[in-house]
Design a protein around this motif. Structure first.
Motif, mmCIF file in Angstrom:
data_model
loop_
_atom_site.group_PDB
_atom_site.id
_atom_site.type_symbol
_atom_site.label_atom_id
_atom_site.label_comp_id
_atom_site.label_asym_id
_atom_site.label_seq_id
_atom_site.Cartn_x
_atom_site.Cartn_y
_atom_site.Cartn_z
ATOM 1 N N VAL A 114 45.289 28.630 51.423
ATOM 2 C CA VAL A 114 46.139 29.109 50.337
ATOM 3 C C VAL A 114 45.504 28.838 48.979
ATOM 4 C CG1 VAL A 114 48.263 28.769 51.654
ATOM 5 C CG2 VAL A 114 47.466 26.954 50.144
ATOM 6 N N GLY A 115 45.939 29.637 48.018
ATOM 7 C CA GLY A 115 45.627 29.407 46.616
ATOM 8 C C GLY A 115 46.931 29.359 45.850
ATOM 9 N N VAL A 116 46.927 28.784 44.653
ATOM 10 C CA VAL A 116 48.130 28.665 43.834
ATOM 11 C C VAL A 116 48.003 29.581 42.617
ATOM 12 C CG1 VAL A 116 49.563 27.098 42.473
ATOM 13 C CG2 VAL A 116 48.487 26.293 44.585
ATOM 14 N N VAL A 117 48.990 30.450 42.445
ATOM 15 C CA VAL A 117 49.014 31.393 41.323
ATOM 16 C C VAL A 117 49.288 30.619 40.031
ATOM 17 C CG1 VAL A 117 50.254 33.353 40.320
ATOM 18 C CG2 VAL A 117 49.716 33.321 42.764
ATOM 19 N N VAL A 118 48.476 30.872 38.994
ATOM 20 C CA VAL A 118 48.603 30.142 37.726
ATOM 21 C C VAL A 118 48.908 31.053 36.540
ATOM 22 C CG1 VAL A 118 47.191 28.193 38.492
ATOM 23 C CG2 VAL A 118 46.085 30.147 37.375
ATOM 24 N N VAL A 119 49.348 32.286 36.826
ATOM 25 C CA VAL A 119 49.727 33.225 35.769
ATOM 26 C C VAL A 119 51.086 33.837 36.108
ATOM 27 C CG1 VAL A 119 47.357 33.780 35.080
ATOM 28 C CG2 VAL A 119 48.497 35.155 36.839
ATOM 29 N N GLU A 120 51.771 34.328 35.088
ATOM 30 C CA GLU A 120 53.053 35.017 35.260
ATOM 31 C C GLU A 120 52.822 36.485 35.606
ATOM 32 O OE1 GLU A 120 56.070 33.746 35.033
ATOM 33 O OE2 GLU A 120 55.815 31.888 33.883
ATOM 34 N N GLY A 121 53.796 37.086 36.251
ATOM 35 C CA GLY A 121 53.830 38.532 36.407
ATOM 36 C C GLY A 121 52.956 39.129 37.492
ATOM 37 N N VAL A 122 52.602 38.373 38.516
ATOM 38 C CA VAL A 122 51.776 38.921 39.592
ATOM 39 C C VAL A 122 52.624 39.878 40.431
ATOM 40 C CG1 VAL A 122 50.498 38.368 41.699
ATOM 41 C CG2 VAL A 122 50.236 36.941 39.657
ATOM 42 N N GLU A 123 52.133 41.100 40.605
ATOM 43 C CA GLU A 123 52.844 42.149 41.340
ATOM 44 C C GLU A 123 52.060 42.579 42.570
ATOM 45 O OE1 GLU A 123 55.870 43.140 40.643
ATOM 46 O OE2 GLU A 123 55.998 41.973 38.793
ATOM 47 N N ALA A 124 52.767 43.095 43.562
ATOM 48 C CA ALA A 124 52.135 43.608 44.779
ATOM 49 C C ALA A 124 51.071 44.636 44.419
ATOM 50 C CB ALA A 124 53.182 44.221 45.694
ATOM 51 N N GLY A 125 49.927 44.571 45.093
ATOM 52 C CA GLY A 125 48.835 45.506 44.871
ATOM 53 C C GLY A 125 47.843 45.084 43.800
ATOM 54 N N GLN A 126 48.169 44.059 43.068
ATOM 55 C CA GLN A 126 47.290 43.571 42.000
ATOM 56 C C GLN A 126 46.116 42.810 42.601
ATOM 57 O OE1 GLN A 126 49.588 41.369 39.143
ATOM 58 N NE2 GLN A 126 47.807 40.800 37.921
ATOM 59 N N GLU A 127 44.921 43.010 42.056
ATOM 60 C CA GLU A 127 43.753 42.235 42.477
ATOM 61 C C GLU A 127 43.630 41.020 41.569
ATOM 62 O OE1 GLU A 127 39.855 43.815 44.104
ATOM 63 O OE2 GLU A 127 39.286 43.205 42.066
ATOM 64 N N LEU A 128 43.596 39.835 42.185
ATOM 65 C CA LEU A 128 43.505 38.588 41.438
ATOM 66 C C LEU A 128 42.164 37.920 41.668
ATOM 67 C CD1 LEU A 128 46.963 36.905 42.194
ATOM 68 C CD2 LEU A 128 46.389 38.531 40.386
ATOM 69 N N THR A 129 41.720 37.188 40.668
ATOM 70 C CA THR A 129 40.510 36.386 40.780
ATOM 71 C C THR A 129 40.916 34.926 40.877
ATOM 72 O OG1 THR A 129 39.241 37.962 39.484
ATOM 73 C CG2 THR A 129 38.341 35.740 39.658
ATOM 74 N N GLY A 130 40.333 34.240 41.863
ATOM 75 C CA GLY A 130 40.609 32.827 42.050
ATOM 76 C C GLY A 130 39.358 31.993 41.886
ATOM 77 N N TRP A 131 39.566 30.752 41.501
ATOM 78 C CA TRP A 131 38.477 29.788 41.329
ATOM 79 C C TRP A 131 38.592 28.724 42.417
ATOM 80 C CZ3 TRP A 131 38.815 24.945 37.993
ATOM 81 C CH2 TRP A 131 37.580 24.283 37.949
ATOM 82 N N VAL A 132 37.519 28.558 43.200
ATOM 83 C CA VAL A 132 37.452 27.501 44.208
ATOM 84 C C VAL A 132 36.836 26.292 43.515
ATOM 85 C CG1 VAL A 132 36.639 26.829 46.492
ATOM 86 C CG2 VAL A 132 37.139 29.245 46.007
ATOM 87 N N MET A 133 37.651 25.297 43.264
ATOM 88 C CA MET A 133 37.255 24.187 42.412
ATOM 89 C C MET A 133 36.122 23.340 42.989
ATOM 90 S SD MET A 133 41.196 23.419 41.241
ATOM 91 C CE MET A 133 40.990 21.692 41.132
ATOM 92 N N GLU A 134 36.152 23.075 44.293
ATOM 93 C CA GLU A 134 35.167 22.167 44.876
ATOM 94 C C GLU A 134 33.735 22.667 44.730
ATOM 95 O OE1 GLU A 134 34.231 21.153 49.320
ATOM 96 O OE2 GLU A 134 35.807 19.799 48.606
ATOM 97 N N ASN A 135 33.531 23.984 44.894
ATOM 98 C CA ASN A 135 32.159 24.501 44.819
ATOM 99 C C ASN A 135 31.934 25.468 43.655
ATOM 100 O OD1 ASN A 135 33.556 26.677 45.816
ATOM 101 N ND2 ASN A 135 32.304 26.957 47.640
ATOM 102 N N ASP A 136 32.890 25.525 42.737
ATOM 103 C CA ASP A 136 32.790 26.351 41.532
ATOM 104 C C ASP A 136 32.472 27.815 41.864
ATOM 105 O OD1 ASP A 136 32.963 26.806 38.790
ATOM 106 O OD2 ASP A 136 30.826 26.450 38.474
ATOM 107 N N ALA A 137 33.150 28.333 42.878
ATOM 108 C CA ALA A 137 32.981 29.737 43.278
ATOM 109 C C ALA A 137 34.209 30.534 42.847
ATOM 110 C CB ALA A 137 32.820 29.829 44.789
ATOM 111 N N THR A 138 34.066 31.849 42.800
ATOM 112 C CA THR A 138 35.216 32.717 42.556
ATOM 113 C C THR A 138 35.411 33.638 43.755
ATOM 114 O OG1 THR A 138 33.866 34.315 41.343
ATOM 115 C CG2 THR A 138 35.046 32.674 40.033
ATOM 116 N N ILE A 139 36.662 34.007 43.991
ATOM 117 C CA ILE A 139 37.013 34.939 45.053
ATOM 118 C C ILE A 139 38.042 35.917 44.512
ATOM 119 C CG2 ILE A 139 36.503 33.341 46.950
ATOM 120 C CD1 ILE A 139 39.468 32.734 47.165
ATOM 121 N N THR A 140 38.160 37.062 45.141
ATOM 122 C CA THR A 140 39.191 38.023 44.755
ATOM 123 C C THR A 140 40.079 38.322 45.953
ATOM 124 O OG1 THR A 140 37.771 39.915 45.223
ATOM 125 C CG2 THR A 140 37.788 39.109 42.962
ATOM 126 N N VAL A 141 41.352 38.528 45.655
ATOM 127 C CA VAL A 141 42.354 38.832 46.666
ATOM 128 C C VAL A 141 43.276 39.897 46.096
ATOM 129 C CG1 VAL A 141 44.309 37.931 47.986
ATOM 130 C CG2 VAL A 141 42.296 36.498 47.625
#
Length: 94
Positions: free
Chosen positions: A14-41
């Motif tokens: 799991v990841g934790v959403v840190v912004v308001e207003g996330v809607e179905a179908g939206q592409e989000l960018t996440g930061w993996v803190m341990e290895n300083d990587a980014t992912i999209t979902v």
């Protein structure tokens, strides 16, 4: 690049959403803190700030991993990009 969710460790489910207003179908960018990587979902549901999103398909009985630690079990199927909260994840403590 704006970060919309956080993941603590690469093996987390799991990841934790840190912004308001996330809607179905939206592409989000996440930061993996341990290895300083980014992912999209691409999210399947509207997800409130502070709530979790699934980083893989999760079936009933699966263990949810956050911080590399077991935080509960899935009680209703959750698709990759779906919303995790008390309606589909329960603690194993009771």
């Amino acid at each position: 690049m704006a970060i919309q969710f956080l993941v603590h460790e690469p093996g987390d489910s799991v990841g934790v959403v840190v912004v308001e207003g996330v809607e179905a179908g939206q592409e989000l960018t996440g930061w993996v803190m341990e290895n300083d990587a980014t992912i999209t979902v691409t999210v399947k549901d509207a997800i409130p700030i502070g709530h979790k999103l699934a980083l893989k398909d999760l079936a009933v009985g699966d263990t949810v991993i956050k911080y590399g630690t077991d935080i509960g079990k899935v009680v209703a199927p959750i698709a990759f990009g779906g919303h995790l909260h008390v309606h589909n994840v329960k603690t194993k403590r009771w």
